[in-house]
Design an enzyme around this catalytic site. Structure first.
Site, mmCIF file in Angstrom:
data_model
loop_
_atom_site.group_PDB
_atom_site.id
_atom_site.type_symbol
_atom_site.label_atom_id
_atom_site.label_comp_id
_atom_site.label_asym_id
_atom_site.label_seq_id
_atom_site.Cartn_x
_atom_site.Cartn_y
_atom_site.Cartn_z
ATOM 1 N N GLY A 1 5.220 -44.127 1.193
ATOM 2 C CA GLY A 1 4.779 -43.089 0.239
ATOM 3 C C GLY A 1 5.828 -42.007 0.103
ATOM 4 N N ALA A 2 7.109 -42.413 0.247
ATOM 5 C CA ALA A 2 8.192 -41.427 0.361
ATOM 6 C C ALA A 2 8.432 -40.632 -0.912
ATOM 7 C CB ALA A 2 9.480 -42.128 0.788
ATOM 8 N N ASP B 1 3.915 -36.268 -2.655
ATOM 9 C CA ASP B 1 3.836 -34.819 -2.470
ATOM 10 C C ASP B 1 4.011 -34.414 -0.999
ATOM 11 O OD1 ASP B 1 2.750 -32.101 -3.441
ATOM 12 O OD2 ASP B 1 1.397 -32.616 -1.797
ATOM 13 N N LYS C 1 -4.695 -37.826 7.376
ATOM 14 C CA LYS C 1 -6.112 -37.706 7.076
ATOM 15 C C LYS C 1 -6.346 -38.058 5.609
ATOM 16 C CE LYS C 1 -7.967 -34.165 5.466
ATOM 17 N NZ LYS C 1 -8.155 -33.036 4.549
ATOM 18 N N ASP D 1 -4.241 -34.267 12.291
ATOM 19 C CA ASP D 1 -5.092 -33.198 11.772
ATOM 20 C C ASP D 1 -4.167 -31.979 11.783
ATOM 21 O OD1 ASP D 1 -6.657 -30.836 11.653
ATOM 22 O OD2 ASP D 1 -8.422 -32.012 12.150
ATOM 23 N N HIS D 2 -3.657 -31.591 10.623
ATOM 24 C CA HIS D 2 -2.541 -30.630 10.652
ATOM 25 C C HIS D 2 -2.967 -29.266 11.204
ATOM 26 C CE1 HIS D 2 -4.067 -29.194 6.727
ATOM 27 N NE2 HIS D 2 -3.354 -28.100 6.929
ATOM 28 N N HIS E 1 -10.882 -30.536 10.426
ATOM 29 C CA HIS E 1 -10.323 -29.252 10.863
ATOM 30 C C HIS E 1 -11.379 -28.355 11.532
ATOM 31 C CE1 HIS E 1 -7.194 -30.749 8.394
ATOM 32 N NE2 HIS E 1 -7.585 -30.230 7.252
ATOM 33 N N LYS F 1 -13.602 -23.560 -1.217
ATOM 34 C CA LYS F 1 -12.485 -23.323 -2.133
ATOM 35 C C LYS F 1 -12.883 -22.246 -3.125
ATOM 36 C CE LYS F 1 -10.174 -27.805 -1.847
ATOM 37 N NZ LYS F 1 -8.987 -27.336 -1.110
ATOM 38 N N LYS G 1 -7.982 -15.839 0.951
ATOM 39 C CA LYS G 1 -7.605 -16.901 1.898
ATOM 40 C C LYS G 1 -7.745 -16.319 3.288
ATOM 41 C CE LYS G 1 -3.601 -19.808 3.145
ATOM 42 N NZ LYS G 1 -4.221 -21.126 3.205
HETATM 43 N N1 LIG Z 1 -0.223 -33.686 0.033
HETATM 44 C C1 LIG Z 1 -0.755 -32.993 1.035
HETATM 45 O O1 LIG Z 1 -0.575 -31.770 1.171
HETATM 46 C C2 LIG Z 1 -1.591 -33.681 2.048
HETATM 47 C C3 LIG Z 1 -1.729 -35.052 2.051
HETATM 48 N N2 LIG Z 1 -2.472 -35.669 3.020
HETATM 49 C C4 LIG Z 1 -2.590 -37.115 3.037
HETATM 50 O O2 LIG Z 1 -1.304 -37.697 3.036
HETATM 51 C C5 LIG Z 1 -1.275 -38.889 2.264
HETATM 52 C C6 LIG Z 1 -0.230 -38.756 1.190
HETATM 53 O O3 LIG Z 1 -0.548 -37.652 0.396
HETATM 54 P P1 LIG Z 1 0.268 -37.291 -0.933
HETATM 55 O O4 LIG Z 1 1.724 -37.337 -0.693
HETATM 56 O O5 LIG Z 1 -0.343 -36.070 -1.466
HETATM 57 O O6 LIG Z 1 -0.140 -38.504 -1.844
HETATM 58 P P2 LIG Z 1 0.451 -38.954 -3.241
HETATM 59 O O7 LIG Z 1 -0.697 -39.155 -4.174
HETATM 60 O O8 LIG Z 1 1.574 -38.087 -3.673
HETATM 61 O O9 LIG Z 1 0.956 -40.432 -2.899
HETATM 62 C C7 LIG Z 1 2.054 -40.701 -2.046
HETATM 63 C C8 LIG Z 1 2.797 -41.923 -2.563
HETATM 64 O O10 LIG Z 1 1.980 -43.062 -2.400
HETATM 65 C C9 LIG Z 1 2.221 -43.962 -3.488
HETATM 66 N N3 LIG Z 1 0.954 -44.216 -4.193
HETATM 67 C C10 LIG Z 1 0.179 -43.302 -4.799
HETATM 68 N N4 LIG Z 1 -0.916 -43.887 -5.334
HETATM 69 C C11 LIG Z 1 -0.825 -45.197 -5.041
HETATM 70 C C12 LIG Z 1 -1.638 -46.313 -5.285
HETATM 71 N N5 LIG Z 1 -2.785 -46.210 -5.966
HETATM 72 N N6 LIG Z 1 -1.259 -47.505 -4.827
HETATM 73 C C13 LIG Z 1 -0.119 -47.631 -4.155
HETATM 74 N N7 LIG Z 1 0.708 -46.590 -3.885
HETATM 75 C C14 LIG Z 1 0.361 -45.397 -4.306
HETATM 76 C C15 LIG Z 1 3.179 -43.280 -4.420
HETATM 77 O O11 LIG Z 1 4.475 -43.769 -4.129
HETATM 78 P P3 LIG Z 1 5.037 -45.064 -4.861
HETATM 79 O O12 LIG Z 1 4.396 -45.154 -6.224
HETATM 80 O O13 LIG Z 1 6.507 -44.847 -4.919
HETATM 81 O O14 LIG Z 1 4.656 -46.196 -3.991
HETATM 82 C C16 LIG Z 1 3.115 -41.839 -4.031
HETATM 83 O O15 LIG Z 1 4.312 -41.159 -4.261
HETATM 84 C C17 LIG Z 1 -2.694 -39.060 1.721
HETATM 85 O O16 LIG Z 1 -3.383 -39.919 2.562
HETATM 86 C C18 LIG Z 1 -3.294 -37.675 1.807
HETATM 87 O O17 LIG Z 1 -4.689 -37.734 2.027
HETATM 88 C C19 LIG Z 1 -3.082 -34.950 3.994
HETATM 89 C C20 LIG Z 1 -3.007 -33.586 4.039
HETATM 90 C C21 LIG Z 1 -2.263 -32.840 3.062
HETATM 91 O O1 LIG Z 2 -6.463 -30.808 4.790
HETATM 92 C C1 LIG Z 2 -6.561 -30.005 3.892
HETATM 93 O O2 LIG Z 2 -6.153 -28.742 4.137
HETATM 94 C C2 LIG Z 2 -5.872 -27.851 3.058
HETATM 95 C C3 LIG Z 2 -5.824 -26.469 3.672
HETATM 96 O O3 LIG Z 2 -4.796 -26.437 4.599
HETATM 97 P P1 LIG Z 2 -4.088 -25.063 4.971
HETATM 98 O O4 LIG Z 2 -3.124 -25.445 6.027
HETATM 99 O O5 LIG Z 2 -3.458 -24.554 3.705
HETATM 100 O O6 LIG Z 2 -5.171 -24.168 5.439
HETATM 101 C C4 LIG Z 2 -6.901 -27.947 1.967
HETATM 102 O O7 LIG Z 2 -6.510 -27.152 0.862
HETATM 103 C C5 LIG Z 2 -7.021 -29.376 1.528
HETATM 104 O O8 LIG Z 2 -8.080 -29.501 0.571
HETATM 105 C C6 LIG Z 2 -7.329 -30.290 2.689
HETATM 106 O O9 LIG Z 2 -7.190 -31.644 2.288
#
Ligand SMILES: NC(=O)C1=CN([C@@H]2O[C@H](COP(=O)(O)OP(=O)(O)OC[C@H]3O[C@@H](n4cnc5c(N)ncnc54)[C@H](OP(=O)(O)O)[C@@H]3O)[C@@H](O)[C@H]2O)C=CC1
Ligand SMILES: O=C1O[C@H](COP(=O)(O)O)[C@@H](O)[C@H](O)[C@H]1O
Length: 515
Positions: A31-32, A35, A174, A203-204, A266, A366, A371
């Site tokens: 998932g590089a 986000d 998570k 669990d961050h 959390h 939310k 905050k």
């Molecule tokens: N973003 C955050 O702040 C946080 C994220 N998480 C967890 O971390 C994980 C990644 O989050 P995040 O980076 O936001 O996720 P994204 O939605 O940005 O997905 C990460 C990557 O996964 C691949 N991807 C997305 N959707 C699909 C799909 N349907 N099928 C196959 N590949 C897919 C894509 O890469 P590509 O298309 O190149 O394969 C994408 O860039 C999740 O499990 C999320 O719950 C947890 C806490 C906070």
């Molecule tokens: O895990 C999550 O945490 C964020 C809140 O994290 P924080 O470090 O900014 O307090 C939350 O916004 C998000 O919905 C949830 O998936």
């Protein structure tokens, strides 16, 4: 700079500040392009390098469906560091991105894993990495199981080797499941290929300095633990209030809601750290044993309609930080018939010797007014006022507040003599802020967690028994909310609270602290 230069009051701590550097590591991040990787993981790894804690023998393979060359991935990483790791010197950023590579492919295609294996071998040789492989699943949760299966089938998990946890680790983001059944099934798949000591469930919140402070504060001081019980504590409130709305995450959040997104993980983890018994050592499994014991002691919920210990809500239109914002139901990606909650509050009890009948009030939501994440311990009032005209009601209870974020710190509220008449008194707030004392930005939670994963320390990662217990506990709530019959009041975005949430502590003569 030494710790003494920062502030004289922390001089004695220097000896415990020594940080363990990461050993040689090869990391593969699925998932590089996403986000999490660009906003958190790459900046945190670069920060670890800047602190001199990343091994010289380190390499990282980004992996995803998007086709990038190594150079394109490095360019993305450079941009991400520019945006999210602004303090990183140019030299550090440049040398960090040189360690990044990319392999593209379909996560369900077994040949992808063979290519990863070949590339790992080549890069480990090139970077002289004689150390652990860390596989990080930063992909949507639906892929956690299948990627783990493929890693195992490709021989990358090393489960059958006696020192498997020194050879391969799996980091799982998570959420870990969306209910008891899905979490159990996911764990069954992971368990087929990885031993528990190889699995790092993130669990961050556990990586936040102020959350780790709960353990240091409770167990490195003699003063507080003797009063940390039902004889001295009246109630405990745990709050995670956010001003953010669902943002661009409705496809995930609308299927999840506040109970799954924040409460199951959390909030219950923070509750466990505040209320658990002292572990016999700061060893990962001793700490996690105590957390599991605490979760096991939470009184099962009785969801009588007339006195439910759970309240949910969702935000309506309103004003947050001076900006008008739409209601949850109009956010892009939210289903027309959505019954997803963006707020949850609960009253719970821990049925053990220490906490019997002490109410714990937990809330998270939310689009609230501010905050603020904090844990407030309210102590019992004095039993009798000996101050003549000053009645018991006028003697406020002592409150100890852990300010988790923002304005990280702690405060203790107590009465003290004011200059003036013989019984002139007032409430003092003895407060400490991390930024004033330690003179540095708080490290990102992911820095701690990535470093611990590389050094093989699981203390701040969730063991499966805790995940299982948390889902078990919440199953009756999820079931009750599923049918849509439980009220889902709307609170105006930007609210402090709303009547149904206020009613929860009010039933016991308490009220929520102001945000
Ligand atoms: N973003 C955050 O702040 C946080 C994220 N998480 C967890 O971390 C994980 C990644 O989050 P995040 O980076 O936001 O996720 P994204 O939605 O940005 O997905 C990460 C990557 O996964 C691949 N991807 C997305 N959707 C699909 C799909 N349907 N099928 C196959 N590949 C897919 C894509 O890469 P590509 O298309 O190149 O394969 C994408 O860039 C999740 O499990 C999320 O719950 C947890 C806490 C906070
Ligand atoms: O895990 C999550 O945490 C964020 C809140 O994290 P924080 O470090 O900014 O307090 C939350 O916004 C998000 O919905 C949830 O998936």
């Amino acid at each position: 700079m030494t710790v003494q230069d920062i502030h004289p009051s922390v001089a004695a701590m220097e000896i415990v500040c020594a940080e363990t550097a990461a050993p040689p590591t090869a990391m593969v991040v699925f998932g590089a392009s996403g986000d999490l990787v660009t906003r958190k993981l790459l900046p945190s790894l670069a920060q670890i390098q800047e602190r001199g804690l990343l091994s010289e023998h380190f390499c990282l393979i980004g992996c995803g469906r998007t086709e990038y060359s190594d150079e394109q991935f490095r360019r993305i990483a450079r941009d991400a560091l520019g945006e999210y790791a602004k303090g990183i010197p140019h030299d550090t950023a440049a040398s960090f991105v040189e360690k990044l590579y990319y392999v593209s492919g379909d996560y369900n295609d077994p040949t992808l894993y063979q290519r990863i294996k070949d590339r790992l071998a080549e890069l480990k040789h090139r970077h002289d990495v004689h150390g652990c492989d860390v596989f990080y699943l930063a992909v949507p949760p639906v892929l956690y199981g299948s990627i783990s299966e493929h890693l195992g089938a490709a021989g990358l998990s090393c489960k059958d080797q006696p020192d498997c946890h020194q050879q391969a680790r799996l980091v799982v983001e998570k959420p870990f499941g969306r209910d008891l059944a899905s979490a159990t099934e996911l764990n069954r798949v992971l368990d087929k290929w990885f031993k528990e000591e190889q699995i790092y469930r993130i669990d961050h919140y556990l990586g936040k300095e102020t959350v780790q402070n709960l353990m240091i504060f409770r167990f490195a001081n003699g003063l507080f633990e003797p009063v940390w019980n039902r004889s001295h504590i009246d109630n405990i409130q745990i709050t995670i209030a956010e001003t953010l709305g669902v943002e661009h995450r409705a496809s995930y959040y609308d299927q999840s809601g506040a109970l799954r997104d924040m409460f199951q993980n959390h909030m219950l983890q923070m509750l466990a750290l505040v209320a658990m018994e002292p572990p016999s050592s700061f060893d990962a499994d001793r700490v996690r044993d105590e957390k599991a014991k605490l979760l096991r002691s939470i009184r099962p919920f009785q969801l009588d309609a007339w006195n439910s210990p759970f309240v949910r809500g969702r935000y309506g239109a309103g004003v947050v930080n001076g900006q008008e914002v739409p209601p949850y139901r109009d956010e892009p990606g939210v289903a027309a018939d959505s019954i997803t909650e963006t707020f949850v509050a609960a009253r719970l009890f821990v049925d053990n010797w220490r906490w019997k009948d002490v109410p714990f009030y937990l809330r998270t939501g939310k689009r609230l007014a501010r905050k603020s994440t904090e844990i407030a311990i309210t102590f019992k009032q004095v039993p009798h006022s000996l101050f003549g005209s000053v009645g018991l009601d006028e003697l406020p209870a002592n409150i100890l507040v852990f300010r988790i974020q923002p304005e990280e710190g702690m405060s203790l509220h107590f009465q003290a003599k004011r200059p003036g008449s013989k019984i002139c008194m007032g409430t003092l707030n003895m407060s400490f802020a991390y930024k004033d004392i330690f003179n540095a930005d708080m490290p990102e939670a992911y820095e701690r967690l990535l470093l611990d994963c590389m050094t093989g320390d699981q203390t701040l990662f969730t063991r499966f028994d805790a995940v299982d217990l948390a889902w078990r506990l919440l199953t009756p709530v999820l079931d009750a909310w599923h049918d849509g019959k439980t009220p889902l009041p709307e609170y105006p975005a930007g609210s402090e609270s709303f009547p149904q949430a206020d009613a929860l502590p009010a039933a016991d003569g308490h009220r929520w602290r102001r945000l």
